[in-house]
Scaffold this motif. Structure first.
Motif, short mmCIF file in Angstrom:
data_model
loop_
_atom_site.label_atom_id
_atom_site.label_comp_id
_atom_site.label_asym_id
_atom_site.label_seq_id
_atom_site.Cartn_x
_atom_site.Cartn_y
_atom_site.Cartn_z
N VAL A 181 0.83 -1.21 0.00
CA VAL A 181 0.00 0.00 0.00
C VAL A 181 0.86 1.26 0.00
O VAL A 181 0.50 2.28 -0.60
CB VAL A 181 -0.99 0.02 1.19
CG1 VAL A 181 -1.91 -1.19 1.13
CG2 VAL A 181 -0.29 0.11 2.52
N LEU A 182 2.02 1.21 0.67
CA LEU A 182 2.87 2.40 0.72
C LEU A 182 3.51 2.69 -0.63
O LEU A 182 3.50 3.84 -1.10
CB LEU A 182 3.95 2.22 1.78
CG LEU A 182 3.49 2.21 3.23
CD1 LEU A 182 4.65 1.94 4.18
CD2 LEU A 182 2.82 3.53 3.59
N LEU A 226 0.90 4.02 -2.93
CA LEU A 226 0.68 5.45 -2.72
C LEU A 226 1.81 6.26 -3.33
O LEU A 226 1.58 7.30 -3.97
CB LEU A 226 0.59 5.73 -1.20
CG LEU A 226 0.56 7.20 -0.80
CD1 LEU A 226 -0.67 7.89 -1.35
CD2 LEU A 226 0.62 7.33 0.72
N ARG A 240 1.40 6.47 -7.04
CA ARG A 240 0.29 7.37 -7.39
C ARG A 240 0.70 8.82 -7.26
O ARG A 240 0.47 9.64 -8.16
CB ARG A 240 -0.91 7.05 -6.49
CG ARG A 240 -2.06 8.02 -6.62
CD ARG A 240 -3.38 7.41 -6.19
NE ARG A 240 -3.28 6.64 -4.95
CZ ARG A 240 -3.66 7.10 -3.75
NH1 ARG A 240 -4.13 8.33 -3.63
NH2 ARG A 240 -3.56 6.34 -2.68
N LEU A 241 1.34 9.17 -6.14
CA LEU A 241 1.78 10.56 -5.95
C LEU A 241 2.83 10.96 -6.98
O LEU A 241 2.79 12.08 -7.51
CB LEU A 241 2.35 10.72 -4.54
CG LEU A 241 1.36 10.57 -3.39
CD1 LEU A 241 2.08 10.69 -2.05
CD2 LEU A 241 0.26 11.61 -3.50
N ALA A 270 7.38 13.40 -3.32
CA ALA A 270 7.53 14.64 -2.54
C ALA A 270 6.82 14.56 -1.20
O ALA A 270 6.15 15.50 -0.78
CB ALA A 270 7.02 15.85 -3.34
N SER A 271 6.93 13.43 -0.55
CA SER A 271 6.37 13.28 0.79
C SER A 271 7.46 12.79 1.73
O SER A 271 7.86 11.63 1.68
CB SER A 271 5.19 12.30 0.77
OG SER A 271 4.77 12.05 2.08
N GLU A 272 7.95 13.71 2.54
CA GLU A 272 9.00 13.37 3.47
C GLU A 272 8.58 12.21 4.36
O GLU A 272 9.34 11.27 4.58
CB GLU A 272 9.32 14.60 4.33
CG GLU A 272 10.50 14.44 5.23
CD GLU A 272 11.75 14.09 4.45
OE1 GLU A 272 12.47 13.18 4.89
OE2 GLU A 272 11.98 14.71 3.39
N SER A 273 7.35 12.30 4.82
CA SER A 273 6.83 11.29 5.73
C SER A 273 6.80 9.92 5.06
O SER A 273 7.30 8.92 5.61
CB SER A 273 5.42 11.73 6.13
OG SER A 273 4.79 10.74 6.84
N LEU A 274 6.26 9.86 3.86
CA LEU A 274 6.19 8.59 3.14
C LEU A 274 7.58 8.07 2.86
O LEU A 274 7.86 6.88 3.05
CB LEU A 274 5.42 8.80 1.83
CG LEU A 274 5.33 7.60 0.89
CD1 LEU A 274 4.72 6.41 1.58
CD2 LEU A 274 4.54 7.97 -0.36
N THR A 282 9.09 6.55 6.03
CA THR A 282 8.49 5.27 6.39
C THR A 282 8.93 4.17 5.43
O THR A 282 9.29 3.06 5.86
CB THR A 282 6.96 5.38 6.38
OG1 THR A 282 6.56 6.41 7.27
CG2 THR A 282 6.32 4.06 6.78
N TYR A 328 11.10 0.38 5.80
CA TYR A 328 10.79 -0.93 5.24
C TYR A 328 11.89 -1.41 4.31
O TYR A 328 12.16 -2.61 4.22
CB TYR A 328 9.43 -0.90 4.54
CG TYR A 328 8.29 -1.03 5.52
CD1 TYR A 328 7.82 -2.28 5.89
CD2 TYR A 328 7.73 0.08 6.11
CE1 TYR A 328 6.82 -2.42 6.81
CE2 TYR A 328 6.72 -0.03 7.04
CZ TYR A 328 6.26 -1.29 7.38
OH TYR A 328 5.27 -1.41 8.31
#
Lengths: 227, 227
Positions: free
Chosen positions: A96-97, A100, A103-104, A153-157, A160, A164
């Motif tokens: 799922v990560l 995402l 997709r982004l 462009a998602s630091e958080s993603l 995480t 993994y």
DNA sequence: TCATACGCCATTGTCGACAATGTCGCCAAC
DNA sequence: GTTGGCGACATTGTCGACAATGGCGTATGA
């Protein structure tokens, strides 16, 4: 010996985190030079790398936080060993990560910006795999991953997913080196790139998830080999 | 003072991690008793809690790893401050993760096992919210979260979600306490529970994602209040 | 021969002291 | 009055030594 390093070699993912010793140990763990279960003695590491035990301790704490090392009170540290079930759970989350992320990436980056990777993942890499140049394959795979995460462009993603990566990189790498799944995987990655180059976010997510599912099935099948 | 503690109070999520000081600081940060930007001096904490600076240091390192604290070299530690953009990115990741969690929970647990929560999230909580008993609401919300993660039975997923809980709990909590969104949120949670009680994994995932989206919109709208 | 209790030793946990560095206020020069 | 340098202080980074603990080999008895 003190530091040896060889940090400049290719195909081994983003550093991201802090202390130098942690980075070195991480690299050795991911390369299977330190297989799961290997004890990590503080005093021995301190002498080998010419630093204090306290610094070694902090590095081990960092690696424990990243899930690469397990530590028990007064029992010391060892390279963490995961079961197949653990890995399957991780791959479920990764699915799922990474979906995402794809997709982004498709939404944020211009479709044309993927054309160079489309080219590289075409004939060149096919030839490389055919002639057994797996290092080149791993290297390009790393580039693709980095590009997708930058585009997302998602630091958080990214952070995480990096966690993994740390936990699964060793078996994923061995899956490429020990089994003969590279060409199948290459086809899956091509599908993702095609969706990105078409600017189709939904297709990018779906194909990325299929790629992870393929890797998961391969991991399950070849578990005895990579373990 | 030494330890004060008060650990037994309700509505503040799972401990999960190690050192006692880290847990105490985490609780104070989540409760906004230590707002973002608050400096955390090692010596002061060591004296307040009657421990050595080294132990304080390790606790701060743990909280830094969890994203609750930021530390610069020779600049010390402070409660980490996130921008609205950071939170929106986190919520985007939380959406897919919580969605996966709901789907797995629906698949693994018997539909009937959710009936007690369905009942509690019915009239009782509606009445509690109407009379302003927000502590009871937060408490039950915590129970629901825990039950869903236990049912999902994925150590990896639970651990990753716990990290996002840590980083978002403070603003989520303030969103409940400072704004008037509880009844809207309650409806969203009811939809999730209905899907779980119906054993519909796809619906559980979809409604859980809608719930997160609702919380995200609320966070965006009321950002000046919760910040 | 095997089970069990015991003691030594390797290893980890904790602390206090010293070194390194950033910050803030003061002073002087422009 | 403002700005630049500078020095003292607070704060963090690092190290070595000591205390606590667990594992393992050994000895002893049934």
């Amino acid at each position: 010996m003190a530091y040896d390093d060889g940090m400049s070699e290719p195909a081994l993912a983003a550093p991201a985190g802090g202390r130098p010793l942690a980075l070195t140990l991480r690299r050795r763990i991911l390369r299977h030079e330190l297989p799961p279960g290997t004890p990590l003695r503080e005093q021995a590491l301190a002498e080998e790398f010419g630093m204090s035990r306290q610094m070694v301790r902090e590095a081990l704490a960092e690696l424990e936080g990243r899930g690469l090392v397990e530590r028990g009170p007064f029992r010391g540290a060892a390279v963490r060993r995961y079961t197949l079930g653990d890995y399957l759970q991780m791959m479920q989350v990764r699915e799922v990560l990474e979906g995402l992320c794809a997709r982004l990436a498709a939404r944020n980056a211009a479709p044309d910006s993927w054309l160079d990777l489309v080219a590289r993942f075409g004939a060149p890499l096919e030839a490389a795999i055919a002639t057994g140049e797996l290092a080149a394959y791993l290297d390009q795979l790393e580039t693709l991953r980095r590009r997708m995460r930058d585009a997302a462009a998602s630091e958080s993603l990214a952070s995480t997913l990096a966690g993994y990566d740390d936990r699964t990189a060793m078996v994923m790498r061995r899956l490429v080196l020990v089994t003969d799944r590279s060409s199948q995987a290459l086809a899956e990655h091509r599908a993702v790139l095609a969706a990105l180059a078409a600017g189709d976010a939904e297709a990018a997510e779906a194909s990325k998830r299929r790629q992870i599912q393929g890797a998961t099935r391969a991991l399950e099948r070849y578990w005895p080999l990579v373990q």
